[in-house]
Design a protein around this motif. Sequence first.
Motif, PDB file in Angstrom:
ATOM      1  N   MET A  65     130.150  57.807  48.572  1.00  0.00           N
ATOM      2  CA  MET A  65     130.453  56.979  49.735  1.00  0.00           C
ATOM      3  C   MET A  65     131.959  56.808  49.924  1.00  0.00           C
ATOM      4  O   MET A  65     132.454  56.892  51.054  1.00  0.00           O
ATOM      5  CB  MET A  65     129.778  55.610  49.591  1.00  0.00           C
ATOM      6  CG  MET A  65     129.897  54.732  50.823  1.00  0.00           C
ATOM      7  SD  MET A  65     129.085  55.491  52.262  1.00  0.00           S
ATOM      8  CE  MET A  65     128.902  54.074  53.341  1.00  0.00           C
ATOM      9  N   GLY A  66     132.678  56.570  48.854  1.00  0.00           N
ATOM     10  CA  GLY A  66     134.125  56.436  48.962  1.00  0.00           C
ATOM     11  C   GLY A  66     134.761  57.693  49.509  1.00  0.00           C
ATOM     12  O   GLY A  66     135.667  57.645  50.351  1.00  0.00           O
ATOM     13  N   GLY A  67     134.277  58.834  49.044  1.00  0.00           N
ATOM     14  CA  GLY A  67     134.787  60.109  49.539  1.00  0.00           C
ATOM     15  C   GLY A  67     134.482  60.301  51.012  1.00  0.00           C
ATOM     16  O   GLY A  67     135.302  60.832  51.769  1.00  0.00           O
ATOM     17  N   ALA A  68     133.287  59.867  51.430  1.00  0.00           N
ATOM     18  CA  ALA A  68     132.906  59.985  52.834  1.00  0.00           C
ATOM     19  C   ALA A  68     133.806  59.124  53.716  1.00  0.00           C
ATOM     20  O   ALA A  68     134.260  59.564  54.783  1.00  0.00           O
ATOM     21  CB  ALA A  68     131.450  59.580  53.023  1.00  0.00           C
ATOM     22  N   SER A  87     119.324  56.029  60.392  1.00  0.00           N
ATOM     23  CA  SER A  87     120.371  55.096  60.802  1.00  0.00           C
ATOM     24  C   SER A  87     119.787  53.960  61.634  1.00  0.00           C
ATOM     25  O   SER A  87     118.708  54.065  62.209  1.00  0.00           O
ATOM     26  CB  SER A  87     121.434  55.819  61.635  1.00  0.00           C
ATOM     27  OG  SER A  87     122.010  56.899  60.911  1.00  0.00           O
ATOM     28  N   PHE A  88     120.547  52.855  61.714  1.00  0.00           N
ATOM     29  CA  PHE A  88     120.137  51.714  62.518  1.00  0.00           C
ATOM     30  C   PHE A  88     121.024  51.609  63.751  1.00  0.00           C
ATOM     31  O   PHE A  88     122.234  51.798  63.674  1.00  0.00           O
ATOM     32  CB  PHE A  88     120.258  50.427  61.701  1.00  0.00           C
ATOM     33  CG  PHE A  88     119.395  50.390  60.485  1.00  0.00           C
ATOM     34  CD1 PHE A  88     118.006  50.271  60.609  1.00  0.00           C
ATOM     35  CD2 PHE A  88     119.941  50.487  59.212  1.00  0.00           C
ATOM     36  CE1 PHE A  88     117.197  50.239  59.476  1.00  0.00           C
ATOM     37  CE2 PHE A  88     119.136  50.457  58.083  1.00  0.00           C
ATOM     38  CZ  PHE A  88     117.753  50.337  58.216  1.00  0.00           C
ATOM     39  N   ILE A 133     124.855  52.177  56.246  1.00  0.00           N
ATOM     40  CA  ILE A 133     125.025  53.543  56.751  1.00  0.00           C
ATOM     41  C   ILE A 133     125.151  54.536  55.588  1.00  0.00           C
ATOM     42  O   ILE A 133     125.957  54.341  54.676  1.00  0.00           O
ATOM     43  CB  ILE A 133     126.290  53.639  57.640  1.00  0.00           C
ATOM     44  CG1 ILE A 133     126.250  52.591  58.763  1.00  0.00           C
ATOM     45  CG2 ILE A 133     126.417  55.045  58.231  1.00  0.00           C
ATOM     46  CD1 ILE A 133     127.514  52.569  59.609  1.00  0.00           C
ATOM     47  N   TRP A 134     124.363  55.595  55.634  1.00  0.00           N
ATOM     48  CA  TRP A 134     124.439  56.630  54.612  1.00  0.00           C
ATOM     49  C   TRP A 134     125.792  57.338  54.662  1.00  0.00           C
ATOM     50  O   TRP A 134     126.394  57.482  55.734  1.00  0.00           O
ATOM     51  CB  TRP A 134     123.346  57.675  54.833  1.00  0.00           C
ATOM     52  CG  TRP A 134     122.005  57.331  54.257  1.00  0.00           C
ATOM     53  CD1 TRP A 134     120.956  56.755  54.920  1.00  0.00           C
ATOM     54  CD2 TRP A 134     121.553  57.566  52.922  1.00  0.00           C
ATOM     55  NE1 TRP A 134     119.885  56.616  54.066  1.00  0.00           N
ATOM     56  CE2 TRP A 134     120.225  57.100  52.833  1.00  0.00           C
ATOM     57  CE3 TRP A 134     122.157  58.117  51.783  1.00  0.00           C
ATOM     58  CZ2 TRP A 134     119.471  57.168  51.661  1.00  0.00           C
ATOM     59  CZ3 TRP A 134     121.414  58.190  50.618  1.00  0.00           C
ATOM     60  CH2 TRP A 134     120.101  57.729  50.555  1.00  0.00           C
ATOM     61  N   SER A 135     126.233  57.849  53.515  1.00  0.00           N
ATOM     62  CA  SER A 135     127.499  58.584  53.461  1.00  0.00           C
ATOM     63  C   SER A 135     127.474  59.813  54.369  1.00  0.00           C
ATOM     64  O   SER A 135     128.487  60.181  54.972  1.00  0.00           O
ATOM     65  CB  SER A 135     127.813  59.009  52.022  1.00  0.00           C
ATOM     66  OG  SER A 135     126.797  59.864  51.521  1.00  0.00           O
ATOM     67  N   ASP A 136     126.294  60.457  54.498  1.00  0.00           N
ATOM     68  CA  ASP A 136     126.173  61.632  55.365  1.00  0.00           C
ATOM     69  C   ASP A 136     126.511  61.275  56.811  1.00  0.00           C
ATOM     70  O   ASP A 136     127.125  62.071  57.543  1.00  0.00           O
ATOM     71  CB  ASP A 136     124.739  62.185  55.323  1.00  0.00           C
ATOM     72  CG  ASP A 136     124.334  62.648  53.941  1.00  0.00           C
ATOM     73  OD1 ASP A 136     124.507  61.866  52.984  1.00  0.00           O
ATOM     74  OD2 ASP A 136     123.824  63.776  53.807  1.00  0.00           O
TER      75      ASP A 136
END
Length: 205
Positions: A14-17, A198-199, A125-128
Amino acid sequence: METLKISVLGTGDMGGAIATALKKRTNHTIHVRGSNDASISSKKLVGELGVTAATPQDLSTSDIVFIVVPATELSGAAATLGGYTGIVVAVSVSGTVGRDGRPSSAETLAASLPGAKVVSAFTSIWSDVIRTPGTDGQVSAFVASDHEDAKAAVSGLAKELGFHAINGGSLANAVYAEAMGMFAVRLAIDSGYGRTISFSAFNVR
């Protein structure tokens, strides 16, 4: 929007995203710091994105610091920031949030960093999706904080990244947004939506 100095503390998935999205979709100055000075993921991001490894001085002088570490490492992240008084964006989510009777990760950070303006954001939210928001509709980023100026700044950043910033109210509401993050994980796994579930908040017409 003015050019901000932004540091990302935590360079895992997540941090990388988040670091990648900030670098590629904004004009802000980005610094990254892994869990330690030998962090492989941090060095990889520095090389791939052309960002700078955050020094203690970079962290202390950042306008905004994203904390994206496992919930079990929040105390260490807070200690790294010390007396920081800027805006802290809490992205960490505990796997037991809402079921263990403990405060949200955002509230935990606020208690550990009393001088900072803590904002909860991007927890559902997903990292993708952080990396690639898609084109099927704007994904909502729920932004909660007890500091209206900090909330406005992070909401503006969310919009720059391509998300629909939603006023999530006070920091006490962060636990609900973090629980939505865990619900997104369950939907991805149990309902077969995958890591792009996602929402999106909207009014029915």
